[in-house]
Design a protein around this motif. Structure first.
Motif, PDB file in Angstrom:
ATOM      1  N   PHE A 142       0.820  -1.206   0.000  1.00 54.85           N
ATOM      2  CA  PHE A 142       0.000   0.000   0.000  1.00 54.85           C
ATOM      3  C   PHE A 142       0.861   1.268   0.000  1.00 54.85           C
ATOM      4  O   PHE A 142       0.482   2.290  -0.574  1.00 54.85           O
ATOM      5  CB  PHE A 142      -0.930  -0.001   1.222  1.00 54.85           C
ATOM      6  CG  PHE A 142      -1.992   1.067   1.179  1.00 54.85           C
ATOM      7  CD1 PHE A 142      -3.131   0.886   0.417  1.00 54.85           C
ATOM      8  CD2 PHE A 142      -1.840   2.242   1.907  1.00 54.85           C
ATOM      9  CE1 PHE A 142      -4.108   1.864   0.372  1.00 54.85           C
ATOM     10  CE2 PHE A 142      -2.817   3.215   1.876  1.00 54.85           C
ATOM     11  CZ  PHE A 142      -3.954   3.036   1.103  1.00 54.85           C
TER      12      PHE A 142
ATOM     13  N   LEU B 117      -5.324   8.627   0.616  1.00 54.64           N
ATOM     14  CA  LEU B 117      -4.890   7.236   0.668  1.00 54.64           C
ATOM     15  C   LEU B 117      -4.244   6.901   2.001  1.00 54.64           C
ATOM     16  O   LEU B 117      -4.559   5.882   2.629  1.00 54.64           O
ATOM     17  CB  LEU B 117      -3.916   6.945  -0.481  1.00 54.64           C
ATOM     18  CG  LEU B 117      -4.500   6.861  -1.889  1.00 54.64           C
ATOM     19  CD1 LEU B 117      -3.384   6.803  -2.925  1.00 54.64           C
ATOM     20  CD2 LEU B 117      -5.406   5.636  -2.022  1.00 54.64           C
ATOM     21  N   ARG B 118      -3.343   7.768   2.434  1.00 57.01           N
ATOM     22  CA  ARG B 118      -2.600   7.491   3.664  1.00 57.01           C
ATOM     23  C   ARG B 118      -3.493   7.535   4.907  1.00 57.01           C
ATOM     24  O   ARG B 118      -3.287   6.789   5.858  1.00 57.01           O
ATOM     25  CB  ARG B 118      -1.451   8.489   3.812  1.00 57.01           C
ATOM     26  CG  ARG B 118      -0.321   8.239   2.823  1.00 57.01           C
ATOM     27  CD  ARG B 118       0.639   9.424   2.777  1.00 57.01           C
ATOM     28  NE  ARG B 118       1.238   9.696   4.068  1.00 57.01           N
ATOM     29  CZ  ARG B 118       2.356   9.118   4.529  1.00 57.01           C
ATOM     30  NH1 ARG B 118       2.976   8.229   3.774  1.00 57.01           N
ATOM     31  NH2 ARG B 118       2.841   9.427   5.704  1.00 57.01           N
ATOM     32  N   SER B 119      -4.517   8.394   4.876  1.00 55.80           N
ATOM     33  CA  SER B 119      -5.420   8.503   6.026  1.00 55.80           C
ATOM     34  C   SER B 119      -6.576   7.501   5.951  1.00 55.80           C
ATOM     35  O   SER B 119      -7.434   7.490   6.833  1.00 55.80           O
ATOM     36  CB  SER B 119      -5.986   9.929   6.112  1.00 55.80           C
ATOM     37  OG  SER B 119      -6.763  10.222   4.966  1.00 55.80           O
ATOM     38  N   ARG B 120      -6.601   6.706   4.890  1.00 56.71           N
ATOM     39  CA  ARG B 120      -7.625   5.679   4.667  1.00 56.71           C
ATOM     40  C   ARG B 120      -9.015   6.280   4.518  1.00 56.71           C
ATOM     41  O   ARG B 120     -10.036   5.644   4.832  1.00 56.71           O
ATOM     42  CB  ARG B 120      -7.624   4.659   5.818  1.00 56.71           C
ATOM     43  CG  ARG B 120      -6.264   4.008   6.086  1.00 56.71           C
ATOM     44  CD  ARG B 120      -5.847   3.089   4.952  1.00 56.71           C
ATOM     45  NE  ARG B 120      -6.772   2.002   4.776  1.00 56.71           N
ATOM     46  CZ  ARG B 120      -6.773   0.888   5.493  1.00 56.71           C
ATOM     47  NH1 ARG B 120      -5.849   0.730   6.453  1.00 56.71           N
ATOM     48  NH2 ARG B 120      -7.650  -0.067   5.270  1.00 56.71           N
ATOM     49  N   THR B 121      -9.087   7.526   4.040  1.00 55.26           N
ATOM     50  CA  THR B 121     -10.392   8.167   3.808  1.00 55.26           C
ATOM     51  C   THR B 121     -10.783   8.128   2.334  1.00 55.26           C
ATOM     52  O   THR B 121     -11.868   8.602   1.978  1.00 55.26           O
ATOM     53  CB  THR B 121     -10.364   9.637   4.274  1.00 55.26           C
ATOM     54  OG1 THR B 121      -9.331  10.346   3.563  1.00 55.26           O
ATOM     55  CG2 THR B 121     -10.105   9.722   5.771  1.00 55.26           C
TER      56      THR B 121
ATOM     57  N   ARG C 232     -12.396   7.016  -0.962  1.00 54.37           N
ATOM     58  CA  ARG C 232     -13.495   6.151  -1.361  1.00 54.37           C
ATOM     59  C   ARG C 232     -13.775   6.415  -2.846  1.00 54.37           C
ATOM     60  O   ARG C 232     -14.099   7.531  -3.226  1.00 54.37           O
ATOM     61  CB  ARG C 232     -14.767   6.441  -0.550  1.00 54.37           C
ATOM     62  CG  ARG C 232     -14.652   6.176   0.930  1.00 54.37           C
ATOM     63  CD  ARG C 232     -14.513   4.688   1.238  1.00 54.37           C
ATOM     64  NE  ARG C 232     -14.487   4.456   2.676  1.00 54.37           N
ATOM     65  CZ  ARG C 232     -13.402   4.501   3.432  1.00 54.37           C
ATOM     66  NH1 ARG C 232     -12.228   4.803   2.869  1.00 54.37           N
ATOM     67  NH2 ARG C 232     -13.461   4.261   4.721  1.00 54.37           N
TER      68      ARG C 232
ATOM     69  N   ARG D 296      -4.888  -3.683   2.936  1.00 57.42           N
ATOM     70  CA  ARG D 296      -5.264  -2.352   2.447  1.00 57.42           C
ATOM     71  C   ARG D 296      -5.366  -2.336   0.933  1.00 57.42           C
ATOM     72  O   ARG D 296      -6.267  -1.714   0.357  1.00 57.42           O
ATOM     73  CB  ARG D 296      -4.247  -1.322   2.929  1.00 57.42           C
ATOM     74  CG  ARG D 296      -4.190  -1.140   4.440  1.00 57.42           C
ATOM     75  CD  ARG D 296      -2.975  -0.347   4.867  1.00 57.42           C
ATOM     76  NE  ARG D 296      -1.731  -1.055   4.524  1.00 57.42           N
ATOM     77  CZ  ARG D 296      -0.518  -0.552   4.728  1.00 57.42           C
ATOM     78  NH1 ARG D 296      -0.378   0.661   5.268  1.00 57.42           N
ATOM     79  NH2 ARG D 296       0.553  -1.244   4.413  1.00 57.42           N
TER      80      ARG D 296
ATOM     81  N   LEU E 164      -8.756  -1.890  -1.372  1.00 60.13           N
ATOM     82  CA  LEU E 164      -8.818  -0.890  -2.430  1.00 60.13           C
ATOM     83  C   LEU E 164      -9.331  -1.519  -3.729  1.00 60.13           C
ATOM     84  O   LEU E 164     -10.173  -0.934  -4.425  1.00 60.13           O
ATOM     85  CB  LEU E 164      -7.426  -0.292  -2.634  1.00 60.13           C
ATOM     86  CG  LEU E 164      -7.324   1.030  -3.394  1.00 60.13           C
ATOM     87  CD1 LEU E 164      -8.183   2.095  -2.744  1.00 60.13           C
ATOM     88  CD2 LEU E 164      -5.865   1.476  -3.445  1.00 60.13           C
TER      89      LEU E 164
END
Length: 485
Positions: free
Chosen positions: A49, A101-105, A107, A215, A219
Motif C-alpha cells: 500500500f 490514501l494514507r489517512s484511509r479516507t 473512497r 489495504r 482498495l
C-alpha cells in the motif's frame, strides 16, 4: 523475506519528483517486484500500500492519465484532467490524493455510464468512466500489481499486457495451423458478457493468492463495488464484473481469465514432443490455447470430437469465475473453412498456380465493412466543410486501419479500399458542385490529375501502406522489466 515483510520504497520526501526521475524509480521497483514474483510462484506480497501512495508512483500514474485520450472525459464529479491541471494544480491535486490514501479516507465514486456502439454491429456496450481521482489511484495500483501478476501469466495470453499485441496472437494461430504443425480444428470461444459477469469473490480469491496486504485488497474490492451511475436508471450496485473503461479493469479481467490459460497451457507444457506424437498416434489429439482479452481460440490437432470435448472443458473451467460460453457464438470450425479472429480472416487454401496449401491472414469482411462505413460517414458530412478537413479525417482513419492490417495478405483489400474511398470523395464533390463539369472538378480538386487533394492536403492512398509479414515471437517476447540491479 516473509509475506508480511515491508517493501523498502526509499521514498523521497513530500516534494514531488521530476517525471523522469519518477519513471526511473517506478521502473526499478517494478523490476524488483517482478523478479521476486518470478523467483517464488507461491510468494504473497505484503505492505504494498505504501507504494500505491508513493509520490513517484502517483506522479507516473498522473502522467498516464493526463496523456490518455480519455483525459477529456469527466466522471460523475464533472472534472476532467484539464480542469484538475488548470484549476487545482497538479501538485495540490496529487497531495490531496496521497493524503486521502494514507489517512484511509479515500473512497472511489461510482463510474459514469456511457453506452457506445460495438464495432460492426448495431448493438451497444457499456463503458464506465471513473473520476480523474479514481483513475489516478487505479493507475498507481496497476503500476504496483502488474509486475507481480505478469510473472504468473502464461505466454499464450496477449491482451492488455505490456509488450504484446493482437498481431502476436494472430501470428501464433497462423504458426500452429500451418504445415508441419497442422492444428486444423479450431474452437472459437465467445464468453457471454465477460466484463459484466465476473464473480467478485472468485476474482478476489485469485488476487489474494499473490497479495497479502489487506489495504490493497480493500482498495481493489472498493473499485469493484463502486457502482454505476446512469441517467436512465440512477445508481446501481455492481455485484459482478469489472466496469469497462477503468484503468485497472484490463488487469483484473486478465487475472480472472488466466484460469483458462493455466488449465490449457499447463496441459500443453506437461507434454514433451514425443508425448504429443504418442497421443496423436493413440488418437487422443493435442491442442494449443491462444487468448486475447476475452477472445480465445483452441487449436486442435486431431478430430472434431476432440474440439467438442475441449469446448466443454473451457465451459467447466469458466463456471467458477461466474462466466459462461455463448452456445450460439462458440463455434467449431476447420482451418480450411477459416475463422475470424481480432479483425483478421485466417484461412488455409491453395496458392494460385500451386497444389500446396498455405494459411493466409487478411482483413475480415466485418473489418472491411467497418472502415468503409467510416469512410462513407465522413464523406457524407456537411457539404460546407472544406475538402481539406474531410481529407484530414479520412487520412487519419485510413492510415490507422492500413497500419493494423499491413502485416498480412492485404494488398487486394487495400486496392479495393483505395477505389471505394476515391469514389466516395468524388461523389461528395459532385453533390457539392452539381453544375460543375468533370474537367472543372479535376482542375480544382485533383490538380488536373485524378487523385483528390486540397492545397497541400492529399488523400492518403491505402495501397501506399504496402504489406509485410509479422514474425511469430512465441516465448521470445521480452519482459518490460529488466532484471533488478
Amino acid at each position: 523475506m516473509s509475506e508480511d515483510a515491508p517493501v523498502n520504497t526509499g521514498a523521497p520526501g513530500l516534494a514531488w519528483p521530476d517525471i523522469g526521475l519518477a519513471q526511473e524509480r517506478v521502473l526499478k521497483i517494478q523490476a524488483r517486484l517482478h523478479q521476486w514474483a518470478a523467483s517464488d510462484p507461491h510468494r504473497r506480497f505484503g505492505d504494498l500500500f505504501n507504494l500505491v501512495a508513493d509520490p513517484a508512483f502517483l506522479m507516473v500514474a498522473w502522467a498516464r492519465v493526463r496523456g490518455n485520450k480519455g483525459a477529456r472525459s469527466a466522471g460523475v464529479d464533472g472534472q476532467t484532467a484539464y480542469y484538475v491541471e488548470t484549476e487545482r494544480g497538479t501538485g495540490a491535486f496529487l497531495a490531496d490524493v496521497r493524503e486521502a490514501l494514507r489517512s484511509r479516507t479515500f473512497r472511489p465514486l461510482p463510474v459514469r455510464e456511457r453506452m457506445i456502439p460495438k464495432p460492426g454491429t448495431r448493438k451497444r456496450r457499456r463503458l464506465g468512466i471513473p473520476t480523474v481521482t479514481d483513475r489516478v489511484v487505479q493507475a498507481s495500483l496497476k503500476l504496483v500489481l502488474e509486475p507481480i501478476f505478469e510473472a504468473d501469466f502464461a505466454p499464450c495470453s496477449y491482451g492488455f499486457r505490456p509488450g504484446r499485441r493482437t498481431h502476436d496472437a494472430v501470428a501464433e494461430v497462423r504458426y500452429f495451423t500451418s504445415n508441419p504443425r497442422n492444428y486444423e480444428w479450431v474452437v472459437e470461444g465467445d464468453i457471454t458478457a465477460c466484463f459484466d459477469e465476473i464473480s467478485h469473490p472468485a476474482l478476489m480469491d485469485r488476487v489474494r493468492a499473490r497479495i497479502a496486504d489487506r489495504r490493497v485488497l480493500a482498495l481493489v474490492k472498493a473499485f469493484l463495488k463502486a457502482g454505476i451511475l446512469s441517467r436512465e436508471t440512477g445508481l446501481r450496485e455492481t455485484r459482478t464484473g469489472t466496469p469497462q473503461g477503468g484503468i485497472l479493469s484490463p488487469l483484473l479481467s486478465n487475472i480472472a481469465l488466466s484460469v483458462l490459460d493455466e488449465h490449457f497451457d499447463r496441459q500443453w507444457r506437461s507434454w514433451s514432443q514425443w508425448q504429443r506424437e504418442r497421443r496423436r498416434a493413440q488418437g487422443l489429439g493435442t491442442w494449443r490455447f491462444v487468448r486475447y482479452a476475452d477472445d480465445f481460440v483452441i487449436l486442435v490437432r486431431g478430430e472434431r470430437r476432440h474440439a467438442e470435448a475441449l469446448r466443454e472443458q473451457a465451459a467447466a473451467v469458466l463456471a467458477p469465475m461466474g462466466l459462461r460460453l455463448s452456445e450460439a457464438k462458440t463455434l467449431i470450425t476447420h482451418i480450411d473453412e477459416g475463422l475470424d479472429f481480432l479483425g483478421w480472416r485466417i484461412q488455409r487454401h491453395r496458392r494460385k498456380g500451386d497444389t500446396r496449401r498455405f494459411v493466409y491472414t487478411y482483413p475480415s469482411k466485418k473489418a472491411l465493412a467497418s472502415i468503409t462505413g467510416k469512410v462513407r460517414a465522413i464523406c457524407q458530412q456537411d457539404q460546407n466543410l472544406d475538402l481539406a478537413i474531410v481529407l484530414h479525417q479520412l487520412n487519419s482513419v485510413l492510415r490507422g486501419w492500413t497500419a493494423y492490417f499491413r502485416p498480412g495478405v492485404s494488398f487486394k483489400t487495400f486496392r479495393y479500399l483505395r477505389a471505394f474511398t476515391w469514389r466516395q470523395v468524388i461523389y461528395r464533390l459532385r453533390r457539392k458542385h452539381r453544375r460543375g463539369t468533370w474537367k472543372e472538378l479535376r482542375r480544382r480538386y485533383c490538380a488536373g490529375g485524378w487523385w483528390p487533394r486540397d492545397g497541400e492536403v492529399m488523400l492518403f492512398n491505402p495501397t501506399d501502406a504496402g504489406t509485410t509479414r509479422y514474425p511469430y515471437r512465441g516465448t521470445r517476447i521480452p519482459s518490460p522489466w529488466p532484471p533488478a540491479a
